[in-house]
Motif scaffolding. Sequence first.
Motif, PDB file in Angstrom:
ATOM      1  N   LEU A 171      39.136  47.663  52.245  1.00 36.42           N
ATOM      2  CA  LEU A 171      39.043  46.215  52.327  1.00 36.42           C
ATOM      3  C   LEU A 171      38.955  45.733  53.774  1.00 36.42           C
ATOM      4  O   LEU A 171      38.072  44.951  54.135  1.00 36.42           O
ATOM      5  CB  LEU A 171      40.269  45.575  51.662  1.00 36.42           C
ATOM      6  CG  LEU A 171      40.406  45.789  50.150  1.00 36.42           C
ATOM      7  CD1 LEU A 171      41.714  45.200  49.665  1.00 36.42           C
ATOM      8  CD2 LEU A 171      39.224  45.197  49.401  1.00 36.42           C
ATOM      9  N   ARG A 223      41.757  48.793  48.025  1.00 39.06           N
ATOM     10  CA  ARG A 223      41.938  48.361  46.635  1.00 39.06           C
ATOM     11  C   ARG A 223      41.523  49.499  45.707  1.00 39.06           C
ATOM     12  O   ARG A 223      40.560  50.229  45.981  1.00 39.06           O
ATOM     13  CB  ARG A 223      41.075  47.124  46.325  1.00 39.06           C
ATOM     14  CG  ARG A 223      41.283  46.563  44.935  1.00 39.06           C
ATOM     15  CD  ARG A 223      40.303  45.444  44.617  1.00 39.06           C
ATOM     16  NE  ARG A 223      38.959  45.971  44.386  1.00 39.06           N
ATOM     17  CZ  ARG A 223      37.866  45.501  44.944  1.00 39.06           C
ATOM     18  NH1 ARG A 223      37.937  44.472  45.797  1.00 39.06           N
ATOM     19  NH2 ARG A 223      36.704  46.032  44.684  1.00 39.06           N
ATOM     20  N   TYR A 259      46.765  47.681  45.276  1.00 33.55           N
ATOM     21  CA  TYR A 259      46.415  47.518  46.691  1.00 33.55           C
ATOM     22  C   TYR A 259      47.320  48.428  47.512  1.00 33.55           C
ATOM     23  O   TYR A 259      48.544  48.441  47.329  1.00 33.55           O
ATOM     24  CB  TYR A 259      46.575  46.061  47.113  1.00 33.55           C
ATOM     25  CG  TYR A 259      45.552  45.175  46.444  1.00 33.55           C
ATOM     26  CD1 TYR A 259      45.737  44.714  45.153  1.00 33.55           C
ATOM     27  CD2 TYR A 259      44.370  44.832  47.101  1.00 33.55           C
ATOM     28  CE1 TYR A 259      44.781  43.932  44.519  1.00 33.55           C
ATOM     29  CE2 TYR A 259      43.406  44.043  46.484  1.00 33.55           C
ATOM     30  CZ  TYR A 259      43.620  43.609  45.189  1.00 33.55           C
ATOM     31  OH  TYR A 259      42.670  42.838  44.570  1.00 33.55           O
ATOM     32  N   ASN A 298      40.781  49.958  41.579  1.00 36.17           N
ATOM     33  CA  ASN A 298      40.730  49.537  40.185  1.00 36.17           C
ATOM     34  C   ASN A 298      41.187  50.708  39.317  1.00 36.17           C
ATOM     35  O   ASN A 298      41.058  51.870  39.712  1.00 36.17           O
ATOM     36  CB  ASN A 298      39.316  49.092  39.811  1.00 36.17           C
ATOM     37  CG  ASN A 298      38.947  47.792  40.498  1.00 36.17           C
ATOM     38  OD1 ASN A 298      38.362  47.788  41.578  1.00 36.17           O
ATOM     39  ND2 ASN A 298      39.343  46.701  39.901  1.00 36.17           N
ATOM     40  N   ASP A 338      40.316  40.353  40.892  1.00 36.35           N
ATOM     41  CA  ASP A 338      41.238  40.864  41.916  1.00 36.35           C
ATOM     42  C   ASP A 338      42.330  41.747  41.315  1.00 36.35           C
ATOM     43  O   ASP A 338      43.104  42.366  42.064  1.00 36.35           O
ATOM     44  CB  ASP A 338      41.891  39.703  42.678  1.00 36.35           C
ATOM     45  CG  ASP A 338      40.882  38.889  43.483  1.00 36.35           C
ATOM     46  OD1 ASP A 338      41.095  37.669  43.626  1.00 36.35           O
ATOM     47  OD2 ASP A 338      39.886  39.475  43.946  1.00 36.35           O
TER      48      ASP A 338
END
Lengths: 113, 109
Positions: free
Chosen positions: B46, B36, B87, B38, B83
């Motif tokens: 993950l 992941r 990804y 941000n 979330d």
Amino acid sequence: DGGITQSPKYLFRKEGQNVTLSCEQNLNHDAMYWYRQDPGQGLRLIYYSQIVNDFQKGDIAEGYSVSREKKESFPLTVTSAQKNPTAFYLCASSKWQPNTEAFFGQGTRLTVV
Amino acid sequence: SQQGEEDPQALSIQEGENATMNCSYKTSINNLQWYRQNSGRGLVHLILIRSNEREKHSGRLRVTLDTSKKSSSLLITASRAADTASYFCATDFSPQIIFGKGTRLHILP
């Protein structure tokens, strides 16, 4: 705390200049990597190193150089030969064994001015 | 040469719904990993699924791997605002780790 540190967070370069991005890790990892990320894109591998004093080219090594004189450090130099260097650069490290994850630094955003 | 390709490129869902992302790859792998990112930050690992595994769970994450179809999926259940991120799937060609282009997930309040 163990981790991987990139510096600086932001870097501005004039055209024709070389700049060096720092990457240091205290995780005792053998393998280290440099990736380039353009806006909205994935990561492309520039160089990687499995052991000290050894490194290999990735998919987009032209215009970049690296050194691995110490296990903890893997600096990336963006040379004037790199025609489009503006991007987000990510350094990562991992253990030198199968089925292991990579740990990433927070990145350096390089802008040509 | 990017090995993994995520699908969809972008996904917007309501908070509380499940999010599913897919990854296809081209050649045999040792393992497949999901990360992941941000916005403006580094990647965070993950989950890793080995080539001899079919399914793996970690909290609200469920990953499947189908080596015959050369594909993997990441399911995030009961999505939350936190979330929201990109990804990436990554394939392990030791010593190289090759990443796809990612799926941008946006969780709507």
